[in-house]
Write a protein that holds these residues in place. Structure first.
Motif, PDB file in Angstrom:
ATOM      1  N   GLY A 124     -10.693   6.670  -9.821  1.00 56.28           N
ATOM      2  CA  GLY A 124      -9.472   6.627  -9.018  1.00 56.28           C
ATOM      3  C   GLY A 124      -8.321   6.136  -9.872  1.00 56.28           C
TER       4      GLY A 124
ATOM      5  N   GLY B 241     -10.835   1.309  -9.796  1.00 55.52           N
ATOM      6  CA  GLY B 241     -11.283   2.675 -10.050  1.00 55.52           C
ATOM      7  C   GLY B 241     -11.840   2.924 -11.441  1.00 55.52           C
TER       8      GLY B 241
ATOM      9  N   VAL C  52     -12.496   5.632  -5.319  1.00 52.03           N
ATOM     10  CA  VAL C  52     -11.805   4.650  -4.491  1.00 52.03           C
ATOM     11  C   VAL C  52     -11.271   5.313  -3.228  1.00 52.03           C
ATOM     12  CG1 VAL C  52      -9.804   3.149  -4.372  1.00 52.03           C
ATOM     13  CG2 VAL C  52     -11.247   3.120  -6.392  1.00 52.03           C
TER      14      VAL C  52
END
Lengths: 406, 251, 343
Positions: A302, A308, A378
């Motif tokens: 992410g 992330g 995420v």
């Protein structure tokens, strides 16, 4: 705590606890059980988790915040490794000077490469960074790596290694028993590890892992501070609207350059740490596929979120290790409950995706993430959370969906 | 002597004389509008004022200093703020963050490596941003994502961001283009309020007569790259040359 | 003089490959506005079309050869390709010998289909997404295609020879009136260069002289206006993608005798081809071709020993250096139109 708000402190704490207890958490299966191959709690792999975590955290400061997609970050990783190995060859086997040098040298390279590349944006920036990285790789492979020449900095194809006749001014060239000394932190040997047997389980604790993990936590902490700082806000503003920034009296280039250099230094740190764990540096670490790998990690986890990149790095390195170890014998073991013909068929279907074919799985997962889940793991997590929340809310008859912050 | 002095500005693109010989003087604390039909050279003139284009001849002075050849951020630091045709804001950031950025810029300058203190500890900036939002009647939207607001609100935010830096000259480029009637009226009211309450010079480039006549103290009519007349709105309305060159055509 | 000519000739084969790949990349970028990181994979797939055809043609049956015996005196089994048993030894053998040129016919429909499937199945959904997303998804696709080929053909290079008639070299210098043996040039490289010339000329003629090409060129200049004319530009762009894929594929087919194909050859060429596109000017077809040959030749010059003695390693980095200088001084490239991706 540490100048962070409550949410960030708890995030940092969770990551700290997870990394500190990783040897337990990653070894959930007894050593003799059939599932032991899914254990990831051995030092070599855990070190790679946290080191690539550092690499991805740094990359995210550039890509996640400013949106500049660099395709050449592996160059800094390689430069960091070479610098660290040179420090082991010339100065001492202590990792501190090696790490310091690798961060400084890669930072210097980042200043030069960033200064030039950041004059352009968009895909031109990507191609410029790619060109620079390929240049570094080619030079490390050929000119600077020719053992016959007087400026053999990289030792070419063989890679830069420690030798018995290296000077090591502050250390010894060779130990008493005539072998190359090992990397250490003031005497604590990086390759040293303790294994604890607890019933059917076995957990190993490596000095190298804990040193890397602590450095990773420190890097993560700094990244949080950068994200929450006015500087981080400016970087996000760069990603949104450079025109408005300029007409607001801000000069965007120093901001992007600072982000580029910081992320280059993170990459150098990761490269240096790699050399600390295994004092050897090769040019393939700088190849553009390696740059692609850190992009994959960041996107998969992410981009632009704090946790992330760490997740992405862990996921990819775990897949690399576990998937590539699964072979036909293992598969036949799993599916032995099926009738013979079906068993062979299932194994035949899965075979291309595991073992040596794990890159295929990686490519497919990556495409799937870019297509369906641009926010990475995420975002996936958030969607699931929102779904649960919505379910709860609809029970309470309040249908309010919140735009989730990271 | 006006705060913004344009003297003999000319610009040629290949065979096209986009600007002839433009002379313009914007007096301090007035609202000066530049109008003209499409292709009259309004955008070219504006781009010369903000340093995006360098004219072939002439000079553009702001408060006694030349603006030519300066970078946008330097022009901003001289005290000129610009509002764009489509609102230029930071879409992915919250309204409050949008408002904080110009305040940081005014406080810290073009670049500041403030990477280790948290945004929430910058109390002075937050306070100031909240105050401007209050003035703009946007305090309730402070945690909204800026991109999700209506066009009128985006415009309001953009103007607020400019005002937060307390500029001496506010440059507006067709601020109501593409807006619904209600949003246009809101924007006009906002600009009127700003004009009355603050010591600020406003230069506005506009197509919409309604906007121009309700705001401007003086109007310059541009046609084919040269100023046709410059006068008060009342006189402009009745000016035969203007009717011919502009109002007649646009009717 | 002859030394210079030799280096120019040496640069032609790589230059041709760069030019052909860059041409396809530019067609795709110019028409669809997509940055295709999987274009190198198309080149590689083309090369493996040639490999596949030569494998198919040499599928053999075992025949007992009555005239030969092994050392125990048993009759010896030899492998005879079906083609040879069907068409006779001489004609069948010729077909096998000519498998690389024949693979052109084999590769065209395959590449058109691959291009079509790629555009309809994947790229189509990325027209409106940012360039970064396009780069990322096509990068992922390149990995997948490369791994699929690796799965079927293994990781080692597969030698795929040119027809017997074009093996070896000829004294090109003597033909031009230079000293004998001054310029010795392999036949197949000359074939490759001529082939590339024909393809490039074909693409340009197609764009210049057909209505289809005219619409596509108009679309490259201004997509929206052409769309407003009621012309179904999207369908034409799909065909364009197929064409670009075919060009890359054919470049790959004919390249196999020069370098034995392996699964990562596409990636190796892709990075350089991108550099070529940038140097030539994003969206400019003549620019892509010119820059392809120019950089190929420049690389050949930089590989000369006396130059390498002055600046060691220059042959490895010359193309990147040129690209960096061009991007900084003239961002639209040698022949790029003003305003196309100049930031």
């Amino acid at each position: 705590m540490f100048g962070l708000d409550k949410k960030d402190t708890s995030l940092l704490m969770i990551v700290a606890v997870l990394t500190m207890f990783a040897p337990f958490i990653l070894n959930p299966f007894p050593t003799d059980s059939g599932l032991a191959q899914f254990n990831a709690g051995y030092p070599d792999l855990m070190q790679r988790f946290v080191i690539f975590g550092i690499f991805a955290i740094g990359f995210n400061i550039l890509f996640g915040l400013t949106g500049y997609l660099s395709f050449g970050h592996a160059a800094f990783l390689g430069i960091g490794s070479y610098s660290a190995v040179w420090m082991f060859k010339l100065l001492s086997m202590n990792i501190i000077p090696a790490i310091i040098l690798s961060v400084i040298v890669s930072g210097l390279f980042a200043v030069v490469i960033g200064y030039v590349s950041l004059r352009r944006s968009g895909i031109y920036f990507s191609i410029l960074t790619l060109a620079f990285a390929q240049m570094c790789y080619n030079m490390a492979y050929s000119v600077l790596g020719n053992p016959a020449s007087s400026y053999n900095l990289t030792n070419g194809e063989t890679g830069l290694q420690l030798l018995l006749d290296d000077p090591r001014v502050l250390g010894v060239s060779a130990t008493a028993d005539g072998s190359i000394p090992v990397t250490n932190l003031f005497g604590l040997e990086m390759r040293g590890s303790e294994t604890i047997e607890m019933g059917a389980w076995s957990f190993s604790f490596s000095a190298g892992y804990y040193v890397s993990a602590i450095i990773m936590l420190l890097s993560f902490y700094i990244a949080i501070r950068v994200f929450r700082s006015p500087f981080g806000m400016m970087l996000r503003a760069v990603k949104c609207n450079q025109n408005r920034m300029n007409f607001t009296g801000l000069s965007t280039r120093p901001y992007t350059l600072a982000a580029f250099v910081i992320s280059g230094m993170y990459a150098g740190l990761a490269g240096g740490l790699m050399a600390c764990m295994d004092p050897l540096a090769g040019a393939e670490r700088m190849q553009w596929t390696a740059s692609g790998e850190v992009v994959l990690m960041t996107i998969l986890g992410g981009a632009g979120t704090l946790i992330g990149p760490v997740l992405g790095a862990g996921a990819i390195k775990y897949m690399e290790n576990i998937f590539s170890k699964i072979n036909d014998t293992v598969l036949h073991g799993w599916f032995s409950f099926l009738p013979d013909g079906l068993e062979d068929f299932v194994v035949f279907v899965i075979h291309p995706f595991v073992g040596k074919g794990w890159h295929l799985t990686l490519g497919l997962v990556f495409m799937a993430v870019v297509i369906f889940l641009p926010g990475g793991l995420v975002e996936g997590g958030q969607r699931i959370m929102n779904l649960i929340k919505r379910r709860k809310k609809s029970d309470d008859d309040a249908a309010e969906t919140q735009p989730a912050a990271e | 002597m006006g705060i913004l002095e344009v003297k003999g500005v000319g610009k040629r693109f290949g065979g096209l004389q986009a600007l002839g010989d433009v002379n313009l003087s914007v007096q301090e604390n007035t609202c000066h509008a530049i109008i003209g039909p499409n292709g009259a050279g309004k955008s070219t003139l504006l781009n010369c004022l903000i340093g995006k284009l360098i004219p072939d001849t002439g000079s553009v002075m702001f408060d006694g200093q030349s603006v030519l050849g300066r970078k946008p951020f330097e022009i901003n630091q001289m005290g000129i703020s610009r509002v764009f045709q489509t609102p230029e804001i930071f879409g992915d950031l919250s309204v409050l963050e949008n408002m904080m950025i110009p305040i940081f810029a005014a406080r810290d300058g073009a670049f500041e490596l403030n990477a280790f203190s948290s945004v929430s500890s910058q109390k002075d900036v937050i306070e100031r941003a909240e105050k401007v939002l209050e003035e703009m009647n946007m305090a309730d939207k402070r945690h909204m994502n800026a991109a999700s607001m209506s066009r009128g609100d985006k415009r309001r935010l953009e103007i607020g961001m400019c005002l937060s830096q307390e500029p001496r000259l506010l440059l507006l480029d067709e601020p109501t283009a593409g807006m619904a009637r209600a949003d246009t009226n809101n924007t006009i009211d906002l600009l009127k309020e700003i004009k009355e309450e603050r010591d600020i010079t406003i230069a506005i480039i506009e197509h919409d007569m309604h906007v121009v006549f309700s705001l401007a103290d003086r109007i310059t009519v541009l046609a084919q790259g040269t100023p046709l007349v410059e006068d008060t709105p009342e006189k402009i309305k009745g000016h035969p040359k203007v009717r011919e060159a502009y109002l007649g055509e646009s009717a | 003089m002859d030394a210079i000519l030799l280096q120019i000739l040496n640069g032609l084969d790589k230059g041709s490959a760069y030019a052909l790949i860059a041409l396809g990349l530019t067609l795709i970028f110019g028409t669809l506005g997509v940055v295709n990181f999987a274009h190198g994979a198309l080149f590689m797939i083309g090369a493996f079309c040639a490999v596949t055809l030569s494998k198919i043609l040499t599928i053999s049956k075992e025949v007992v050869d009555p005239t030969k015996t092994d050392f125990l005196g048993n009759p010896l089994k030899v492998k005879v390709p079906y083609i040879e048993s069907w068409f006779g030894e001489s004609f069948g053998g010729a077909i096998i010998d000519w498998s690389v040129p024949l693979a052109i016919l084999f590769a065209i429909p395959i590449m058109l289909f691959v291009g079509y499937a790629m555009e309809r199945g994947l790229i189509k959904h990325f027209y409106k997404r940012p360039h970064a997303d396009q780069i990322l998804v096509t990068f992922g696709l390149a990995i997948v295609l490369q791994e699929v080929v690796k799965y079927f053909y293994g990781a080692n290079p597969i030698p795929t020879p040119a027809p017997e008639a074009f093996k070896g070299s000829f004294d090109f210098g003597a033909m031009l009136g230079f000293e004998a043996n001054a310029i010795i040039y392999p036949y197949w490289r000359m074939v490759y260069f001529l082939f590339a010339g024909v393809i490039i000329a074909g693409v340009f003629a197609f764009l210049q002289f057909t209505t289809f090409g005219m619409v596509v060129r108009a679309g490259m200049a201004d997509r929206e206006t052409v769309g407003l004319l009621g012309i179904n530009i999207d369908r034409r762009f799909t065909i364009m993608f197929g064409l670009a894929a075919a060009v890359a594929g054919l470049a790959g087919v004919m390249y196999t005798p020069i370098n034995s194909p392996n699964y990562h050859m596409g990636m190796d060429f892709l990075v350089l081809s991108f550099v070529v596109v940038v140097v030539g000017g994003m969206g400019s077809l003549p620019g892509a071709v010119a820059a392809g040959f120019l950089l190929g030749i420049l690389e050949a010059f930089a590989s000369m020993n006396w130059i390498k003695d002055i600046i060691p390693g220059i042959d490895q980095i010359i193309i990147y250096l040129v690209a960096i200088v061009i991007l900084l001084t003239r961002p639209r490239g040698l022949m790029g139109r003003k305003g196309v991706m100049e930031d």
